[in-house]
Design an enzyme around this catalytic site. Structure first.
Site, PDB file in Angstrom:
ATOM      1  N   GLU A   1      -0.843  -8.968  -1.279  1.00  8.34           N
ATOM      2  CA  GLU A   1      -1.362  -8.400  -0.013  1.00  8.34           C
ATOM      3  C   GLU A   1      -2.565  -7.487  -0.303  1.00  8.34           C
ATOM      4  O   GLU A   1      -2.656  -6.344   0.151  1.00  8.34           O
ATOM      5  CB  GLU A   1      -0.276  -7.631   0.747  1.00  8.34           C
TER       6      GLU A   1
ATOM      7  N   GLU B   1      -1.946   5.342   3.041  1.00  9.43           N
ATOM      8  CA  GLU B   1      -1.953   3.934   2.625  1.00  9.43           C
ATOM      9  C   GLU B   1      -3.349   3.384   2.360  1.00  9.43           C
ATOM     10  O   GLU B   1      -3.531   2.567   1.453  1.00  9.43           O
ATOM     11  CB  GLU B   1      -1.230   3.058   3.659  1.00  9.43           C
TER      12      GLU B   1
ATOM     13  N   ASP C   1       0.791  -1.232   0.000  1.00 10.23           N
ATOM     14  CA  ASP C   1       0.000   0.000   0.000  1.00 10.23           C
ATOM     15  C   ASP C   1       0.820   1.278   0.000  1.00 10.23           C
ATOM     16  O   ASP C   1       0.372   2.318   0.463  1.00 10.23           O
ATOM     17  CB  ASP C   1      -0.906  -0.003   1.240  1.00 10.23           C
TER      18      ASP C   1
ATOM     19  N   ARG D   1       2.592   8.345   9.106  1.00 12.63           N
ATOM     20  CA  ARG D   1       2.408   9.775   8.808  1.00 12.63           C
ATOM     21  C   ARG D   1       1.290  10.399   9.630  1.00 12.63           C
ATOM     22  O   ARG D   1       1.385  11.544  10.065  1.00 12.63           O
ATOM     23  CB  ARG D   1       2.092   9.954   7.317  1.00 12.63           C
TER      24      ARG D   1
ATOM     25  N   HIS E   1       6.477   4.854  12.515  1.00  5.21           N
ATOM     26  CA  HIS E   1       6.741   5.723  11.355  1.00  5.21           C
ATOM     27  C   HIS E   1       5.502   6.306  10.708  1.00  5.21           C
ATOM     28  O   HIS E   1       5.591   7.010   9.698  1.00  5.21           O
ATOM     29  CB  HIS E   1       7.512   4.941  10.290  1.00  5.21           C
TER      30      HIS E   1
ATOM     31  N   HIS F   1      13.398   4.877  12.607  1.00  9.93           N
ATOM     32  CA  HIS F   1      13.150   5.062  11.166  1.00  9.93           C
ATOM     33  C   HIS F   1      13.864   6.330  10.694  1.00  9.93           C
ATOM     34  O   HIS F   1      13.998   7.292  11.443  1.00  9.93           O
ATOM     35  CB  HIS F   1      11.635   5.173  10.980  1.00  9.93           C
TER      36      HIS F   1
HETATM   37  C1  UD1 Z   1       6.919   4.736   3.509  1.00  3.36           C
HETATM   38  C2  UD1 Z   1       5.508   4.413   3.001  1.00  3.36           C
HETATM   39  C3  UD1 Z   1       4.706   3.676   4.070  1.00  3.36           C
HETATM   40  C4  UD1 Z   1       5.467   2.459   4.596  1.00  3.36           C
HETATM   41  C5  UD1 Z   1       6.842   2.917   5.070  1.00  3.36           C
HETATM   42  C6  UD1 Z   1       7.662   1.739   5.543  1.00  3.36           C
HETATM   43  C7  UD1 Z   1       4.357   5.973   1.490  1.00  3.36           C
HETATM   44  C8  UD1 Z   1       3.696   7.263   1.342  1.00  3.36           C
HETATM   45  N1  UD1 Z   1       4.810   5.657   2.697  1.00  3.36           N
HETATM   46  O1  UD1 Z   1       6.794   5.685   4.548  1.00  3.36           O
HETATM   47  O2  UD1 Z   1       3.470   3.240   3.519  1.00  3.36           O
HETATM   48  O3  UD1 Z   1       4.735   1.884   5.649  1.00  3.36           O
HETATM   49  O4  UD1 Z   1       7.536   3.556   3.984  1.00  3.36           O
HETATM   50  O5  UD1 Z   1       8.781   2.163   6.271  1.00  3.36           O
HETATM   51  O6  UD1 Z   1       4.498   5.252   0.529  1.00  3.36           O
HETATM   52  N2  UD1 Z   1      14.449   8.004   4.499  1.00  3.36           N
HETATM   53  C9  UD1 Z   1      15.815   7.897   4.329  1.00  3.36           C
HETATM   54  N3  UD1 Z   1      16.330   6.681   3.925  1.00  3.36           N
HETATM   55  C10 UD1 Z   1      15.554   5.593   3.725  1.00  3.36           C
HETATM   56  C11 UD1 Z   1      14.162   5.711   3.930  1.00  3.36           C
HETATM   57  C12 UD1 Z   1      13.626   6.916   4.293  1.00  3.36           C
HETATM   58  O7  UD1 Z   1      16.555   8.857   4.513  1.00  3.36           O
HETATM   59  O8  UD1 Z   1      16.087   4.529   3.391  1.00  3.36           O
HETATM   60  C13 UD1 Z   1      13.873   9.330   4.898  1.00  3.36           C
HETATM   61  C14 UD1 Z   1      13.982  10.363   3.772  1.00  3.36           C
HETATM   62  O9  UD1 Z   1      14.190  11.619   4.331  1.00  3.36           O
HETATM   63  C15 UD1 Z   1      12.589  10.259   3.135  1.00  3.36           C
HETATM   64  C16 UD1 Z   1      11.733  10.061   4.362  1.00  3.36           C
HETATM   65  O10 UD1 Z   1      12.493   9.169   5.196  1.00  3.36           O
HETATM   66  O11 UD1 Z   1      12.263  11.415   2.398  1.00  3.36           O
HETATM   67  C17 UD1 Z   1      10.350   9.540   4.151  1.00  3.36           C
HETATM   68  O12 UD1 Z   1      10.310   8.398   3.300  1.00  3.36           O
HETATM   69  P1  UD1 Z   1       8.895   7.997   2.610  1.00  3.36           P
HETATM   70  O13 UD1 Z   1       9.089   6.783   1.781  1.00  3.36           O
HETATM   71  O14 UD1 Z   1       8.307   9.193   1.960  1.00  3.36           O
HETATM   72  O15 UD1 Z   1       7.946   7.722   3.835  1.00  3.36           O
HETATM   73  P2  UD1 Z   1       7.985   6.637   4.957  1.00  3.36           P
HETATM   74  O16 UD1 Z   1       7.527   7.302   6.203  1.00  3.36           O
HETATM   75  O17 UD1 Z   1       9.275   5.956   4.948  1.00  3.36           O
HETATM   76  N1  UDP Z   2      12.350  -4.123   9.994  1.00  6.02           N
HETATM   77  C1  UDP Z   2      13.725  -4.202   9.749  1.00  6.02           C
HETATM   78  N2  UDP Z   2      14.556  -3.383  10.478  1.00  6.02           N
HETATM   79  C2  UDP Z   2      14.096  -2.485  11.396  1.00  6.02           C
HETATM   80  C3  UDP Z   2      12.696  -2.409  11.614  1.00  6.02           C
HETATM   81  C4  UDP Z   2      11.856  -3.246  10.884  1.00  6.02           C
HETATM   82  O1  UDP Z   2      14.183  -4.989   8.928  1.00  6.02           O
HETATM   83  O2  UDP Z   2      14.912  -1.787  12.020  1.00  6.02           O
HETATM   84  C5  UDP Z   2      11.449  -4.976   9.185  1.00  6.02           C
HETATM   85  C6  UDP Z   2      10.371  -5.737   9.941  1.00  6.02           C
HETATM   86  O3  UDP Z   2      10.814  -7.030  10.321  1.00  6.02           O
HETATM   87  C7  UDP Z   2       9.237  -5.788   8.927  1.00  6.02           C
HETATM   88  C8  UDP Z   2       9.411  -4.527   8.106  1.00  6.02           C
HETATM   89  O4  UDP Z   2      10.747  -4.097   8.324  1.00  6.02           O
HETATM   90  O5  UDP Z   2       9.391  -6.903   8.050  1.00  6.02           O
HETATM   91  C9  UDP Z   2       8.432  -3.461   8.524  1.00  6.02           C
HETATM   92  O6  UDP Z   2       8.772  -2.243   7.936  1.00  6.02           O
HETATM   93  P1  UDP Z   2       8.091  -0.866   8.364  1.00  6.02           P
HETATM   94  O7  UDP Z   2       7.633  -0.941   9.758  1.00  6.02           O
HETATM   95  O8  UDP Z   2       9.041   0.217   7.976  1.00  6.02           O
HETATM   96  O9  UDP Z   2       6.861  -0.752   7.353  1.00  6.02           O
HETATM   97  P2  UDP Z   2       5.340  -1.279   7.397  1.00  6.02           P
HETATM   98  O10 UDP Z   2       5.354  -2.753   7.550  1.00  6.02           O
HETATM   99  O11 UDP Z   2       4.642  -0.574   8.516  1.00  6.02           O
HETATM  100  O12 UDP Z   2       4.794  -0.833   6.083  1.00  6.02           O
END
Ligand code: UD1
Ligand code: UDP
Length: 370
Positions: free
Chosen positions: A118, A132, A96, A213, A211, A243
């Site tokens: 999923e 999401e 999602d 939003r 994490h 995160h």
């Molecule tokens: C995203 C997804 C969310 C998912 C989550 C899993 C959307 C809108 N959100 O949220 O559905 O549950 O990932 O974790 O699709 N960043 C880094 N390095 C990384 C990852 C993130 O620096 O490897 C930082 C960056 O500043 C980036 C910010 O996190 O701009 C947000 O990343 P983004 O993918 O927009 O949102 P998430 O909160 O990670």
């Molecule tokens: N996870 C990981 N390292 C971490 C935290 C989570 O590998 O430090 C894994 C966790 O086992 C799960 C997935 O990341 O499989 C969940 O990711 P996240 O919570 O970012 O996203 P969501 O599932 O809420 O979309």
């Protein structure tokens, strides 16, 4: 049959990995390509490394503190090119995220069929999880095949008018990934992981992740204040891989830095995280994936959100939705720390989300469709 796997974030990568592996080891009937938007960068790369996946296309779109328009626009443009050059028979998307929705939209515009892994999770609240819930609904209506993890997810899809013959209940591939990983980490000790050297594993470990939003701002501050209060009882070690989203890191570091028994660490690679989950006493999380994985390890989960689309765990009694109020979170955590019976009732290794064989089922089904 030409298949394009598309994903962008850590959880999508974890849940696609066992499926990619399944397709790569199948006989020559599939031509497989992997495209990552890299909506996440470092957190995605951790997963690619562990599962040894080398993407054929890497759109590398992540920007610091990106917003939904940034992701949507850059991903749509990049995916359009990959799809129109490769011309897959099927695009496979998972979950999602904005990558998921935009991928399905691009495939629809290019008249390419979409299979959604999923499918059918719903909170029935378009503001939570944001964005999401709408990503899922829109992806459903752009998709041609729907791989639902549970019967409940299938029922959600049927209610939205998805034809029954297009829905397959297969379990969640997150459990396939978990089982693959567990075989590699079960016999490891704390000393095998450098990151954990300062943690006292003789105490009860509370593992935290967050994490969402919709929790940014006040709700996230409440969550942090609750964690601080739980740590101040001195009964526990709190381990929190934070995160990389700046909207998460700011309040976490402001409120939780400096306490001797709160360990704020960088996001863990998947095997380290799975090992740590298995060592923990209790998990506080808003993560979807962690809610699915924890029941296989018999770890109770307090879901720090107001709603969850993963109600199967709530019904099975392995998870509770505790909201984002400081008092509620503290009360539920302290109950599980002090009342053995309440804890034992939740700590059951019953997993309603899957049996570890979802990927094989998906492959079998896809190999029979045209
Ligand atoms: C995203 C997804 C969310 C998912 C989550 C899993 C959307 C809108 N959100 O949220 O559905 O549950 O990932 O974790 O699709 N960043 C880094 N390095 C990384 C990852 C993130 O620096 O490897 C930082 C960056 O500043 C980036 C910010 O996190 O701009 C947000 O990343 P983004 O993918 O927009 O949102 P998430 O909160 O990670
Ligand atoms: N996870 C990981 N390292 C971490 C935290 C989570 O590998 O430090 C894994 C966790 O086992 C799960 C997935 O990341 O499989 C969940 O990711 P996240 O919570 O970012 O996203 P969501 O599932 O809420 O979309």
């Amino acid at each position: 049959m030409k298949i394009l796997f598309l994903f962008g974030t850590r959880p999508e990568a974890i849940k696609m990995a066992p499926l990619i592996r399944e397709f790569l080891t199948a006989s020559g009937e599939f031509d497989i390509k992997v495209c990552v938007t890299a909506q996440h960068r470092e957190m995605l790369d951790q997963v690619l490394r562990f599962f040894e996946i080398k993407p054929d296309f890497d759109l590398n779109i992540m920007k610091p503190d990106q917003n939904l328009f940034d992701i949507t626009l850059t991903a749509l443009e990049g995916i359009k090119k990959v799809i129109s050059d490769y011309r897959p028979d099927w695009l496979l998307v998972q979950g999602d995220t904005t990558t998921t929705f935009v991928g399905a939209l691009a495939a629809f515009y290019e008249r390419v069929k979409v299979a959604h892994i999923e499918a059918g999770l719903r909170s029935f609240n378009k503001d939570a999880p944001f964005p999401e819930e709408m990503n899922r609904v829109l992806t459903t209506h752009l998709s041609d095949l729907h791989f639902a993890p549970t019967l409940k997810a299938k029922e959600n899809l049927l209610r939205e008018g998805v034809p029954e013959e297009k829905i397959f209940v297969v379990g969640n591939t997150s459990i396939d990934a978990l089982f693959l990983c567990l075989t590699k980490v079960l016999n490891k000790n704390a000393e095998d992981f450098k990151t954990f050297h300062s943690i006292d594993f003789n105490k009860k470990i509370i593992l935290v992740t967050g994490h969402r939003r919709e929790s940014f701002g006040k709700p996230f501050e409440n969550i942090c204040r609750a964690i601080k209060a739980i740590a101040e009882t001195n009964q526990v070690e709190v381990v929190y891989p934070v995160h990389l989203n700046p909207n998460v890191r700011r309040p976490v570091l402001k409120i939780l830095r400096g306490l001797y028994n709160i360990h704020l660490i960088e996001p863990l690679d998947y095997p380290s995280f799975v090992w740590l989950m298995n060592q923990s006493y209790l998990i506080l999380t808003d993560s979807g994936g962690v809610q699915e994985e924890a029941p296989s390890l018999g770890k109770p989960v307090l879901v720090i959100r107001d709603v969850t689309e993963r109600t199967e765990g709530i019904d099975a009694g392995t998870a509770r939705v505790v909201g984002t109020s400081r008092e509620e979170i503290i009360q539920h955590a302290l109950e599980l720390l002090t009342h053995q019976e309440a804890y034992d009732r939740m700590a059951r290794a019953v997993n309603p989300y899957g049996d570890g064989n979802a990927s094989g089922r998906i492959l079998q089904i896809l190999s029979k469709v045209s």
